[in-house]
Design a protein around this motif. Structure first.
Motif, short mmCIF file in Angstrom:
data_model
loop_
_atom_site.label_atom_id
_atom_site.label_comp_id
_atom_site.label_asym_id
_atom_site.label_seq_id
_atom_site.Cartn_x
_atom_site.Cartn_y
_atom_site.Cartn_z
N ALA A 170 0.74 -1.10 0.03
CA ALA A 170 -0.08 0.01 -0.11
C ALA A 170 0.95 1.23 -0.11
O ALA A 170 0.28 2.40 -0.13
N ILE A 171 2.15 1.28 -0.07
CA ILE A 171 3.23 2.38 -0.21
C ILE A 171 4.17 2.12 -1.15
O ILE A 171 4.83 3.21 -1.25
N SER A 176 -6.53 4.92 -4.33
CA SER A 176 -6.87 3.63 -3.69
C SER A 176 -8.51 3.31 -4.03
O SER A 176 -9.08 4.36 -3.77
N ASP A 208 0.20 7.42 -1.21
CA ASP A 208 -0.16 5.95 -1.62
C ASP A 208 -0.69 5.56 -0.11
O ASP A 208 -1.67 4.96 0.02
N ALA A 209 0.24 5.65 0.90
CA ALA A 209 -0.24 5.29 2.12
C ALA A 209 -1.47 5.88 2.69
O ALA A 209 -2.43 5.10 3.13
N SER A 267 -4.14 7.14 0.96
CA SER A 267 -5.06 6.98 0.12
C SER A 267 -5.60 5.51 0.41
O SER A 267 -6.73 5.34 0.72
N THR A 268 -4.62 4.42 0.84
CA THR A 268 -5.35 3.21 1.48
C THR A 268 -5.83 3.64 3.00
O THR A 268 -6.86 2.82 3.07
MG MG Z 1 -1.71 2.62 -1.18
#
Ligand code: MG
Ligand code: AMP
Length: 361
Positions: free
Chosen positions: A192-193, A262, A305-306, A308-309
């Protein structure tokens, strides 16, 4: 008081249906952030591509840039390949896969790249109340296995696996740069990152080599840009409609920042009529199905990235509060439309002049 009328397709397409928390029936800053006039478009680009982390990584450059930029772009894609070799959990010989195999037995020394990323991941886990959790690996594996076996996990399997999830199972020794798991079965997953992190490293390499204008894409989900493109004050990137992923819904003008999305449109399975996506709530052990997609704009792609999850897991209201704790971070939420309504993205802190709803004509 009369019921507010349901938004029409035209309302949505012209941005009138886009709502933000601070609406209160008055001036809506979200509307100011949206424009349908002169949607910025891409001009000619030089594109270099590699396949890594099960997706295409692209570097885009302006054709008029210096010739050295081609060499720099090629090197930055080599870097991405190298990072895959470090961060993957699906390649037996990758560094993270080795850590997952051995860190319960004794402390394992970690490569600088992986250490930096784990450190950042742990900080984000704290800041998101565990909605993003790099120790979700055992849960991810459980759900993958169940998907293959066309079943959902038993309550007992979920409980046993939850006992292997959470930062309390990691013991970092910062001076020696080692990590030790407190029990067998703990698994790190940086899915996720990791793409965002690879995008960052590739982009930073371009900057170090003197390339001023660039865009780096990691799959369909993570993108970061610097400088200008085709007369725009940034790089235009497409935002997809999560219900019709092949259709762009809007264009975002990315200015020296990163954007990550995400969603579960591409990765999910159905069991007994119910849909289960690939994003899990590490606190409950279950897939989250309360959101269609979330895009996050942040200064760097690993953070985007992290988050958005995490925001996908947190849901709109908690995610808005969490978003406010990060400087220069904004979000675009796509919750499922309520019955009879059209899709309504919700904007949070999106700066004015960045989001352009594509013209309906
Ligand atoms: Mg992510
Ligand atoms: P993304 O597409 O960036 O949202 O990442 C999803 C991937 O990260 C999944 O395929 C899993 O490998 C892993 N994952 C799923 N849920 C989480 C979570 N809540 N925190 C951290 N990693 C997760």
């Amino acid at each position: 008081m009369p019921e507010p009328s349901p938004s029409t397709r035209r309302d949505f397409l012209t941005g009138r249906a886009i709502r933000s928390e601070s609406m209160n029936g008055q001036n809506n800053p979200a509307e100011e952030a949206v424009s349908i006039l002169s949607v910025p478009s891409r001009g000619p680009t030089i594109l270099l591509r590699t396949v890594a982390m099960a997706c295409d990584f692209d570097v885009m450059l302006n054709p008029e840039g210096p010739t050295v930029q081609l060499e720099a772009a090629s090197e930055s894609l080599d870097l991405v390949q190298h990072l895959e070799q470090t961060l993957s959990i699906y390649r037996d010989d990758a560094h993270l896969a080795q850590v997952n195999r051995s860190a319960a037995e004794s402390p394992i020394e970690i490569e600088p790249d992986l250490y930096t990323l784990l450190d950042q991941a742990e900080q984000i886990r704290h800041a998101t109340d565990g909605a993003f959790d790099p120790t979700a690996g055992a849960l991810v594996l459980l759900w993958r296995r169940c998907r293959r076996e066309n079943r959902i996990p038993t309550t007992n399997e979920i409980e046993t696996t939850l006992a292997l999830t959470g930062g309390q199972h990691l013991d970092f020794d910062r001076s020696r740069r080692t990590v030790h798991f407190d029990r067998f079965g703990v698994q790190l997953d940086l899915g996720a990152i990791g793409k965002g992190y690879a995008v960052d490293r590739a982009g930073e390499h371009l900057t170090t080599k003197g390339v001023v204008n660039w865009l780096v894409h990691g799959g369909r989900s993570s993108v970061r840009s610097q400088g200008k493109h085709a007369g725009n004050d940034g790089w235009p990137v497409g935002l997809r409609n999560p219900l019709l992923p092949d259709r762009p819904f809007a264009t975002f003008l990315l200015r020296d920042a990163a954007l990550s999305t995400s969603g579960t449109a591409a990765q999910w399975f159905r069991h007994q009529g119910k849909r289960f996506g690939h994003i899990l709530d590490p606190r409950t052990g279950w897939p989250v199905e309360t959101m269609l997609s979330v895009s996050v704009i942040a200064p760097d792609a690993a953070l985007a990235d992290a988050l958005s999850t995490a925001f996908f897991v947190l849901g709109v209201e908690k995610a808005r509060r969490c978003c406010d704790t990060f400087p220069h971070v904004s979000a675009i939420f796509f919750p499922p439309p309520r019955r009879g309504r059209v899709l309504e993205p919700l904007l949070h802190n999106v700066p004015a002049g960045c989001l352009f709803v594509n013209d309906i004509h």
